[in-house]
Design an enzyme around this catalytic site. Structure first.
Site, mmCIF file in Angstrom:
data_model
loop_
_atom_site.group_PDB
_atom_site.id
_atom_site.type_symbol
_atom_site.label_atom_id
_atom_site.label_comp_id
_atom_site.label_asym_id
_atom_site.label_seq_id
_atom_site.Cartn_x
_atom_site.Cartn_y
_atom_site.Cartn_z
ATOM 1 N N ASP A 245 -0.390 5.319 70.762
ATOM 2 C CA ASP A 245 1.161 5.268 71.027
ATOM 3 C C ASP A 245 1.604 4.919 72.143
ATOM 4 O O ASP A 245 2.909 5.110 72.512
ATOM 5 C CB ASP A 245 1.602 6.655 70.713
ATOM 6 C CG ASP A 245 3.248 6.801 70.322
ATOM 7 O OD1 ASP A 245 3.797 6.041 69.599
ATOM 8 O OD2 ASP A 245 3.631 7.976 70.867
ATOM 9 N N SER A 268 10.406 6.916 68.253
ATOM 10 C CA SER A 268 9.539 6.610 67.382
ATOM 11 C C SER A 268 9.891 7.167 65.897
ATOM 12 O O SER A 268 10.573 8.607 66.027
ATOM 13 C CB SER A 268 8.217 7.122 67.573
ATOM 14 O OG SER A 268 7.544 6.325 69.000
ATOM 15 N N GLN A 319 3.594 1.193 63.760
ATOM 16 C CA GLN A 319 4.616 2.283 64.043
ATOM 17 C C GLN A 319 6.241 1.553 64.059
ATOM 18 O O GLN A 319 6.175 0.645 64.280
ATOM 19 C CB GLN A 319 4.518 2.397 65.728
ATOM 20 C CG GLN A 319 5.300 3.399 66.237
ATOM 21 C CD GLN A 319 4.983 3.836 67.568
ATOM 22 O OE1 GLN A 319 4.785 3.198 68.624
ATOM 23 N NE2 GLN A 319 4.952 5.442 67.882
#
Length: 341
Positions: A245, A268, A319
């Site tokens: 991430d 996110s 993502q």
């Protein structure tokens, strides 16, 4: 946070009141420099850690699908509740919910599979190998690039004009530099990473976890359910979830010929990991990132991670984030100091 804090210490969980499926952080979650909310990699990796500590050792994570619901508060502990959705002979499904102040802030669903026996048809499988990797010496230590392209040659005032990351004190800017120099993740970026002015459909770089995480399987009963220690090979999965991430959404400007950190805000929305084999995170891995879709402030990043030595694909991530920018012309005019704006 001391940037050299070991990941095992940072991510460690304790069971709540002896409950086998409820956990609480032992350290307060951290926000990245320039951000207010908890770093998403902490939520992703701790949800994986919590679930892994409720399945037999013989099972390994296959995939993780997660959603960020509310921004985490980095000043308060997080509680994780692991629910068993299905427990079969070869596959186990878990769902993990993360709470702060009794509010659900994050949720993930994780699939585990029993470690397979040697594959007799292994030669017929598509291994996902690259023929060649870009030369390692063509990529540069992140600290060196950050100092050259952000801190030196009068560049910092340019970034201050376009980025909230550098609006604070010099001490806050130093935290960004320290994160590159001594943070948990070590990077080697292309020379144009911070200010890219070329058309780019793909971002390549190398990364690894700085601390030494073992790869050897511990001698334990495979049917046993146990905590994941720092010398347990399973911790490689946890560490990868953490680094998966980091500098993903932040890399978006690279694909749009904008200076890094030029977003107005960034959150996110979801994060997915497919584990293809044990990621040896203490060794250099090669990352390929793509931005197949950006529309109405919603941006999708696809990432492939390869073992540098074997050139084999170890994990794939996706993502999606909500990231807002000013008009490109406005950003570039500010960056170059156009007094008309």
């Amino acid at each position: 946070m001391n940037s050299s804090t070991k990941l095992h210490t940072l991510l460690k969980l304790e069971r709540l009141n002896g409950a086998p499926s409820r956990f609480r952080t032992t350290s307060k979650p951290k926000a990245p420099p320039g951000a207010k909310g908890t770093f998403g990699g902490i939520l992703v990796s701790q949800s994986l850690l919590a679930s892994m500590q409720t399945v037999p050792i013989a099972f390994r994570p296959s995939s993780l699908h997660s959603y960020f619901l509310i921004g985490g508060n980095p000043n308060h502990h997080i509680e994780y509740d692991v629910e068993s959705l299905r427990a079969g002979k070869n596959f186990i499904h878990k769902q993990v919910k993360a709470y702060q102040f009794n509010k659900l802030i994050f949720i993930s669903t994780i699939l585990f599979y029993r470690k397979p026996k040697p594959d007799k048809l292994h030669a017929l499988n598509k291994l996902g190998k690259l023929q060649e990797l870009p030369p390692f010496d063509k990529f540069y230590p992140s600290t060196q690039l950050f100092e050259k392209d952000v801190l030196s040659n009068g560049n910092l005032p340019k970034f201050k004009r376009i980025s909230s990351v550098f609006q604070g004190s010099d001490e806050e800017t130093e935290k960004v530099r320290e994160r590159f120099e001594a943070g948990s993740v070590d990077y080697r970026f292309p020379n144009n990473f911070f200010v890219n002015q070329t058309d780019s459909d793909q971002l390549d770089y190398y990364l690894r976890v700085r601390e030494d995480i073992g790869e050897e399987e511990l001698e334990q009963d495979e049917n046993e359910v146990s905590d994941v220690s720092e010398n347990d090979a399973r911790f490689n999965y946890i560490a990868f979830a953490y680094l998966s991430d980091s500098y993903v959404l932040l890399s978006l400007p690279y694909f749009h010929k904008l200076p890094l950190y030029s977003h107005k805000f960034s959150v996110s929305l979801d994060h997915t990991i497919y584990f293809h084999q044990l990621p040896r995170v203490s060794k250099w891995m090669f990352a390929q990132l793509f931005n197949p879709r950006s529309y109405h402030d919603k941006h999708l990043i696809l990432g492939h991670y390869y073992d540098r030595e074997s050139k084999s694909l170890v994990a794939t991530i996706t993502q999606e984030g909500l990231v807002a920018y000013q008009e490109k012309d406005v950003i570039m005019s500010k960056f170059h100091g156009d007094s008309k704006l």
